[in-house]
Design an enzyme around this catalytic site. Structure first.
Site, PDB file in Angstrom:
ATOM      1  N   TYR A   1      28.312  38.754  46.679  1.00 57.04           N
ATOM      2  CA  TYR A   1      29.452  38.948  45.754  1.00 57.04           C
ATOM      3  C   TYR A   1      31.223  39.223  46.851  1.00 57.04           C
ATOM      4  CZ  TYR A   1      33.831  41.167  43.050  1.00 57.04           C
ATOM      5  OH  TYR A   1      34.726  41.692  42.310  1.00 57.04           O
TER       6      TYR A   1
ATOM      7  N   GLY B   1      39.178  40.445  29.845  1.00 53.56           N
ATOM      8  CA  GLY B   1      40.412  41.625  31.003  1.00 53.56           C
ATOM      9  C   GLY B   1      41.277  41.368  31.781  1.00 53.56           C
ATOM     10  N   LEU B   2      41.322  41.591  33.871  1.00 55.03           N
ATOM     11  CA  LEU B   2      42.359  41.340  34.219  1.00 55.03           C
ATOM     12  C   LEU B   2      43.590  39.906  33.553  1.00 55.03           C
ATOM     13  CD1 LEU B   2      43.859  43.058  36.430  1.00 55.03           C
ATOM     14  CD2 LEU B   2      42.534  41.716  37.974  1.00 55.03           C
ATOM     15  N   GLY B   3      42.836  39.109  33.389  1.00 53.84           N
ATOM     16  CA  GLY B   3      42.822  37.692  32.983  1.00 53.84           C
ATOM     17  C   GLY B   3      44.755  37.916  32.282  1.00 53.84           C
TER      18      GLY B   3
END
Length: 284
Positions: free
Chosen positions: A165, A14-16
């Site tokens: 969240y 994903g983003l990482g």
């Protein structure tokens, strides 16, 4: 970014992972973290193949365990004299109540307390860098967030995953602003990367939540597109020396929620978080 060391939490997908590839291509020496060694090594291999740059390195880290956070920080400090950019990217969404090793509500623990502790433990390496930066991946969900200091374990009220969240993401923005006030020499910024095509909604969720997420996921933003603002805040000269700001997926500064701008709330969250770490013998 040549000659600079960057640590990215949660780089297995994903983003990482997209951020790691982009910064490695810019010449940064990138270190990613992972909870699982096999997945972490597979991610390192994938990043190295796609980035075609200096090899990315791996450190094991589970943000749901304060002991793991301390161990990861100690290993990083033993191997790297300085840290130019710390990117607190790793996060979790949980539809049901779960808790960290120390008994805190999982999302507050992983999304806030873990990064709070890690950032403090890595402070010596950040201070050793000539122009360090801190980047926190928050979310527009913070606009719906509220901090209940009497229920950090999530047990006093009926649990709502989205509410928890949003609280954790509000904590990200408050932490960013208070860090920047206390450590102006290490500018901190946070961002909403967009609603991304990742597996965050498939983990820690009942089957119907996971199914719904899987159905909408193809229509969401790619991690590569979402990484643009993270990379911008980590590397661009346009934000050099700028801190305490909240940015959108198009690298534009946005006004966060009124609660996120509450200086007293930011200070209280910091002091509570610091006390929890100090009482546990984790910060000195």
């Amino acid at each position: 970014m040549h000659g600079k060391t960057v640590l990215i939490t949660g780089g297995t997908a994903g983003l990482g992972q997209a951020t790691a590839i982009a910064l490695a291509r810019q010449g940064a020496s990138v270190v990613i973290t992972a909870r699982d060694e096999a997945r972490g090594r597979a991610a390192v291999e994938a990043i190295n193949q796609r980035a075609n740059a200096a090899p990315v390195r791996l450190i094991l880290l589970d943000l749901a365990s304060f002991a793991s956070v301390r161990g990861a920080a100690e290993r990083f400090l033993s191997e790297h004299p300085r840290l130019d950019v710390l990117i607190n990217n790793a996060g979790v969404f949980a539809a049901r109540l779960e808790q960290t090793r120390e008994g805190f509500e999982l999302q507050f623990g992983v999304n806030h307390l873990g990064p709070f502790l890690l950032s403090h433990l890595l402070l010596p390496a950040l201070e050793a860098a000539p122009a360090p930066r801190l980047v926190n991946v928050a979310s527009r969900a913070h606009y719906a967030g509220r901090i209940d200091f009497d229920d950090l374990r999530g047990e006093k009220h009926p649990y709502r995953g989205w509410r928890a969240y949003a609280r954790s993401k509000l904590a990200n923005v408050l932490f960013t602003r208070e860090w920047n006030r206390r450590f102006p020499g290490i500018p901190a910024n946070c961002l909403h990367p967009g609603t991304l095509r990742t597996t965050i909604g498939n983990k820690h969720s009942p089957w119907y939540v996971s199914l719904t997420w899987s159905l909408v996921k193809p229509f969401l933003t790619s991690p590569e597109r979402g990484a643009a603002t993270v990379v911008y805040l980590a590397s661009s000269s346009m934000v050099a020396g700028i801190g305490g700001r909240y940015f959108d997926p198009w690298q534009r500064e946005r006004r966060p929620s009124p609660l996120a701008l509450d200086d007293d709330l930011a200070r209280r969250l910091w002091e509570v978080s610091e006390r929890l770490m100090t009482e546990g013998g984790l910060m000195r």
